[in-house]
Design an enzyme around this catalytic site. Sequence first.
Site, PDB file in Angstrom:
ATOM      1  N   SER A 169       1.592   2.717   4.276  1.00 31.14           N
ATOM      2  CA  SER A 169       0.823   3.751   4.112  1.00 31.14           C
ATOM      3  C   SER A 169      -0.550   3.753   4.993  1.00 31.14           C
ATOM      4  CB  SER A 169       0.446   3.958   2.519  1.00 31.14           C
ATOM      5  OG  SER A 169      -0.354   5.113   2.294  1.00 31.14           O
ATOM      6  N   ASP A 223       1.843  10.755   2.924  1.00 24.42           N
ATOM      7  CA  ASP A 223       2.039  11.278   1.424  1.00 24.42           C
ATOM      8  C   ASP A 223       0.817  11.499   0.536  1.00 24.42           C
ATOM      9  OD1 ASP A 223       1.170   8.767   1.026  1.00 24.42           O
ATOM     10  OD2 ASP A 223       2.751   8.031  -0.271  1.00 24.42           O
ATOM     11  N   GLU A 257      -4.146  12.595  -7.448  1.00 21.80           N
ATOM     12  CA  GLU A 257      -5.344  11.414  -7.724  1.00 21.80           C
ATOM     13  C   GLU A 257      -6.523  12.055  -6.520  1.00 21.80           C
ATOM     14  OE1 GLU A 257      -3.777   7.095  -8.624  1.00 21.80           O
ATOM     15  OE2 GLU A 257      -2.765   7.888  -6.789  1.00 21.80           O
ATOM     16  N   ALA A 258      -7.668  11.416  -6.863  1.00 19.79           N
ATOM     17  CA  ALA A 258      -8.744  11.712  -6.109  1.00 19.79           C
ATOM     18  C   ALA A 258      -8.417  11.490  -4.724  1.00 19.79           C
ATOM     19  CB  ALA A 258      -9.990  11.408  -6.264  1.00 19.79           C
ATOM     20  N   GLY A 311      -5.835  -4.696  -9.052  1.00 16.96           N
ATOM     21  CA  GLY A 311      -4.441  -5.249  -9.123  1.00 16.96           C
ATOM     22  C   GLY A 311      -4.108  -6.333  -7.907  1.00 16.96           C
TER      23      GLY A 311
END
Length: 539
Positions: free
Chosen positions: A64, A286, A378-379, A506
């Site tokens: 990504s 995406d 999402e922002a 995370g």
Amino acid sequence: MAEKVAIGAASAKFPKPPERKYQYGTAGNCRTLLDSVVFRVGLLAVLRSRKLNGQTIGIMITASHNPPEDNGVKLVDPMGEMLEESWEAYATKLANASSDQQLVEDYIKITTECQIKPDTKAKVIFARDTRPSGAHLVSVLVEALKATDTEYTDHKLLTTPQLHYITRCLNTKGTPYEYGEPSEQGYYEKTAASLGAAMQGRHHVGSVTVDCANGVGGPKLRELIKYLPSPSEGGLEIKVVNDDVVKPERLNYQCGADFVKTNQRAPPSSHASPLTRCASLDGDADRIVFYFNDSDGTFRLLDGDRIATLAASFIGDLARSAGLGEKLKVGVVQTAYANGASTAYVTQDLRLPVVCTATGVKHLHHAATKFDVGVYFEANGHGTVVFSDLALKRLAKYEPKSPAQASALETLRALTSLINQTVGDALSDLLLVEVILAHKGWGPKEWDLTYTDLPNRLVRVEVADRSIFKAVDAERKLESPPGVQTQINAAVGKFKNGRSFARASGTEDAVRVYAEAATRSETEDLAQKVATIVRQAGE
């Protein structure tokens, strides 16, 4: 028995790096650490396909918005959605098997535990983005598929959403839920036809300049443009920039959605005039964010919150205009990172329900399916709109009572095809926004004026052990360490329009603190006060 031997022999070519621990759903890794992971994810896809009676599973090799030297791998379930969450534990288990023998044993355990029939023919499709390591990792993946006698198709270079689309098309072909032609060309043809129907003869206001992050979205957007009406035919003028996929080191470098969102400025290579509509994709297309420079040169970001409010407002208006206002429940799904002003705009101005979930697209997508029409972004610009089966049936069967209702209904029906409902898709989201702006007759400034964002700040705080920070209430409150949330509440209470929360990373021993307040200086003050509370708790 033959399959166990084949898996063991193939796995020996790609040993797991010692002391390395992997977790499904974390950020990309350096390519040299991924061979064993990709091989084992291939095995998981085989098991998943067999569990689902031979339905096709997708595998996307991409990292990504990460740097070009990184890479990663994602699994796609049959309806184009992300891998079912309960299977993430199996992915982690296989990825961390300490030896080839342990891997085979875990593979057999999962087969038994999930009551999988080993003789079911598995089907897998896969694709990659433009990263230089992609071709090698595909060869590793193929070794796993050959060892398990899996039927597979290599779709070469695709955007991540295109692979999601094709996966769903393959699994719905010949059913009442047929989603489209399962090919890249089918994706372009469906998108182009839907755009024409959704426009209803409206004209686009000006051009849009699209920064493709020097990733796979560049060539795919250029290919999509071939299927769209040209500007001379009344079509949208799309100016493509940052689409160099020949020099891999340029991927996401000073460009792309993450760069724009993080730095709050246009890519240096963007030379758009004031008030020109601009958009940036990320490396695998995406996610998307929009932006423009005001007449005085001020940078204005139109992020995922803005896209969600624009889409929800338009779809809600269409439903009412079509006579379906009482029969289609439109809702918006956000995370705690959504700007408080956007939440207030949706609930107070649009009078639509808002649901807050934990961070992560899988959580937002699941919550969106609870509405007839669920809008989530999402922002960072990753999101889509999901129409329930009931909503699709109502749209298909409803008979309009007037020409105005018929026009609104036709636009709504077209949107259900234009929007890639499987996952956030920068290309279809780009066209969705352009359709809405054309219908409203808006430029970026009018869009920006719908509400005023509260100043916000995100601070990273390093801690000794992030695991002690446990969040609840969609990650908006800390239940541990004890007493920390009380201190945060006290700090927030001293600021007008104050809001702040802390969430453990995370991937690293750090906690991210988000804060917003009425003014920029108050926001900075609140962020630093909460960061200090977190830092002291983490010592």
